[in-house]
Design a protein around this motif. Sequence first.
Motif, PDB file in Angstrom:
ATOM      1  N   ARG A   4      59.776 -18.110  33.798  1.00 57.88           N
ATOM      2  CA  ARG A   4      59.143 -18.365  32.496  1.00 57.88           C
ATOM      3  C   ARG A   4      58.224 -19.581  32.588  1.00 57.88           C
ATOM      4  NH1 ARG A   4      63.602 -18.971  29.266  1.00 57.88           N
ATOM      5  NH2 ARG A   4      63.988 -16.773  29.439  1.00 57.88           N
ATOM      6  N   GLU A   5      58.702 -20.653  33.234  1.00 60.01           N
ATOM      7  CA  GLU A   5      57.888 -21.863  33.396  1.00 60.01           C
ATOM      8  C   GLU A   5      56.647 -21.583  34.240  1.00 60.01           C
ATOM      9  OE1 GLU A   5      60.473 -24.825  35.042  1.00 60.01           O
ATOM     10  OE2 GLU A   5      61.680 -24.959  33.214  1.00 60.01           O
ATOM     11  N   CYS A   6      56.814 -20.808  35.305  1.00 62.07           N
ATOM     12  CA  CYS A   6      55.681 -20.496  36.178  1.00 62.07           C
ATOM     13  C   CYS A   6      54.664 -19.612  35.475  1.00 62.07           C
ATOM     14  CB  CYS A   6      56.177 -19.824  37.463  1.00 62.07           C
ATOM     15  SG  CYS A   6      57.123 -20.962  38.521  1.00 62.07           S
ATOM     16  N   LEU A   7      55.135 -18.691  34.668  1.00 60.32           N
ATOM     17  CA  LEU A   7      54.207 -17.855  33.895  1.00 60.32           C
ATOM     18  C   LEU A   7      53.388 -18.705  32.936  1.00 60.32           C
ATOM     19  CD1 LEU A   7      56.291 -14.658  33.075  1.00 60.32           C
ATOM     20  CD2 LEU A   7      54.057 -14.708  34.192  1.00 60.32           C
ATOM     21  N   GLU A   8      54.031 -19.701  32.330  1.00 54.08           N
ATOM     22  CA  GLU A   8      53.332 -20.588  31.400  1.00 54.08           C
ATOM     23  C   GLU A   8      52.242 -21.401  32.093  1.00 54.08           C
ATOM     24  OE1 GLU A   8      53.488 -20.789  28.045  1.00 54.08           O
ATOM     25  OE2 GLU A   8      54.813 -19.044  28.199  1.00 54.08           O
ATOM     26  N   LYS A   9      52.400 -21.650  33.384  1.00 54.88           N
ATOM     27  CA  LYS A   9      51.409 -22.426  34.135  1.00 54.88           C
ATOM     28  C   LYS A   9      50.164 -21.611  34.469  1.00 54.88           C
ATOM     29  CE  LYS A   9      54.859 -25.415  36.308  1.00 54.88           C
ATOM     30  NZ  LYS A   9      55.510 -25.765  37.577  1.00 54.88           N
ATOM     31  N   LEU A  10      50.280 -20.286  34.415  1.00 53.78           N
ATOM     32  CA  LEU A  10      49.129 -19.432  34.726  1.00 53.78           C
ATOM     33  C   LEU A  10      48.077 -19.545  33.628  1.00 53.78           C
ATOM     34  CD1 LEU A  10      50.744 -16.032  35.864  1.00 53.78           C
ATOM     35  CD2 LEU A  10      49.628 -17.731  37.318  1.00 53.78           C
ATOM     36  N   PRO A  11      46.810 -19.383  34.000  1.00 50.00           N
ATOM     37  CA  PRO A  11      45.776 -19.299  32.964  1.00 50.00           C
ATOM     38  C   PRO A  11      46.073 -18.116  32.034  1.00 50.00           C
ATOM     39  CG  PRO A  11      44.795 -19.524  35.145  1.00 50.00           C
ATOM     40  CD  PRO A  11      46.260 -19.310  35.345  1.00 50.00           C
ATOM     41  N   GLU A  12      45.689 -18.230  30.780  1.00 41.52           N
ATOM     42  CA  GLU A  12      45.980 -17.213  29.764  1.00 41.52           C
ATOM     43  C   GLU A  12      45.591 -15.805  30.220  1.00 41.52           C
ATOM     44  OE1 GLU A  12      47.264 -15.285  26.460  1.00 41.52           O
ATOM     45  OE2 GLU A  12      47.634 -17.392  26.930  1.00 41.52           O
ATOM     46  N   LYS A  13      44.426 -15.671  30.816  1.00 36.16           N
ATOM     47  CA  LYS A  13      43.918 -14.365  31.250  1.00 36.16           C
ATOM     48  C   LYS A  13      44.845 -13.741  32.310  1.00 36.16           C
ATOM     49  CE  LYS A  13      39.677 -12.382  33.165  1.00 36.16           C
ATOM     50  NZ  LYS A  13      38.352 -12.697  33.698  1.00 36.16           N
ATOM     51  N   ASP A  14      45.288 -14.552  33.259  1.00 34.40           N
ATOM     52  CA  ASP A  14      46.183 -14.063  34.307  1.00 34.40           C
ATOM     53  C   ASP A  14      47.564 -13.733  33.746  1.00 34.40           C
ATOM     54  OD1 ASP A  14      44.137 -14.378  36.111  1.00 34.40           O
ATOM     55  OD2 ASP A  14      44.901 -16.273  36.931  1.00 34.40           O
ATOM     56  N   LEU A  54      53.289 -16.594  41.728  1.00 38.46           N
ATOM     57  CA  LEU A  54      54.513 -16.745  40.953  1.00 38.46           C
ATOM     58  C   LEU A  54      55.725 -16.904  41.865  1.00 38.46           C
ATOM     59  CD1 LEU A  54      53.904 -14.168  38.078  1.00 38.46           C
ATOM     60  CD2 LEU A  54      54.090 -16.660  37.839  1.00 38.46           C
ATOM     61  N   SER A  55      55.737 -16.158  42.939  1.00 35.76           N
ATOM     62  CA  SER A  55      56.849 -16.242  43.888  1.00 35.76           C
ATOM     63  C   SER A  55      56.946 -17.646  44.471  1.00 35.76           C
ATOM     64  CB  SER A  55      56.663 -15.212  44.989  1.00 35.76           C
ATOM     65  OG  SER A  55      57.665 -15.326  45.964  1.00 35.76           O
ATOM     66  N   ARG A  56      55.815 -18.189  44.908  1.00 34.70           N
ATOM     67  CA  ARG A  56      55.797 -19.553  45.464  1.00 34.70           C
ATOM     68  C   ARG A  56      56.256 -20.560  44.412  1.00 34.70           C
ATOM     69  NH1 ARG A  56      50.935 -17.838  47.705  1.00 34.70           N
ATOM     70  NH2 ARG A  56      49.777 -18.896  46.085  1.00 34.70           N
ATOM     71  N   CYS A  57      55.751 -20.406  43.210  1.00 35.41           N
ATOM     72  CA  CYS A  57      56.092 -21.339  42.129  1.00 35.41           C
ATOM     73  C   CYS A  57      57.597 -21.280  41.822  1.00 35.41           C
ATOM     74  CB  CYS A  57      55.289 -20.987  40.878  1.00 35.41           C
ATOM     75  SG  CYS A  57      55.652 -22.038  39.441  1.00 35.41           S
ATOM     76  N   VAL A  58      58.154 -20.081  41.730  1.00 35.05           N
ATOM     77  CA  VAL A  58      59.575 -19.923  41.455  1.00 35.05           C
ATOM     78  C   VAL A  58      60.422 -20.521  42.585  1.00 35.05           C
ATOM     79  CG1 VAL A  58      61.443 -18.226  41.229  1.00 35.05           C
ATOM     80  CG2 VAL A  58      59.350 -17.954  39.897  1.00 35.05           C
ATOM     81  N   LYS A  59      60.030 -20.264  43.836  1.00 39.05           N
ATOM     82  CA  LYS A  59      60.771 -20.822  44.973  1.00 39.05           C
ATOM     83  C   LYS A  59      60.756 -22.344  44.940  1.00 39.05           C
ATOM     84  CE  LYS A  59      60.199 -16.895  48.037  1.00 39.05           C
ATOM     85  NZ  LYS A  59      59.457 -16.333  49.167  1.00 39.05           N
TER      86      LYS A  59
END
Length: 185
Positions: A126-136, A175-180
Amino acid sequence: MSEKRPKQAANKMGIEESGDASRFIQLFMAHERQLRFFVHQLLPDRNDVDEVMQNASVVLWSKFEELENDSEFIKWAYVVARYEVLAYRRQKARDRLILDPDLLTTIAQEISEDPIIVQDYQCALRECLEKLPEKDRRLVVQTYSHGLKVSQLAEELCRSVQSIYRKLSGLREQLSRCVKLSLAS
């Protein structure tokens, strides 16, 4: 007379008077969110998750008498759900967004061995998704939560199917890298 009808109906359904139904419902309701999250990790589309959850709950109830210890319910439910996901995947084998069965088995085993990791993973994702730009973030959500096919997204976004696949692949890796990283810290 009204007292006999429920017992008769219960007996026709295979429910014993010993409270198996009540015990099953309590255990299932206590662990339903965990089980749903587990299935959602293996199937990104909510409609698919709903269908597998329904199938899994029927199997869990039909085999409930095999459960020896209530404290093992969630691990047992994970195994049943994993098999239901695999059966569902066989039905949907034409969809290119479905995970490889070996990878699916590995993920299922890791999650079922340590239920706490599910919660940690969910928070990190959830935190990593929030870090993505809105479009992504919108592209990921449309694909995996709303179950839109890549061809539909490509048409809506006026892009090629291949470019959408490349973009999703890159976002999954990101996302995988961010979650890890998040889980490691």
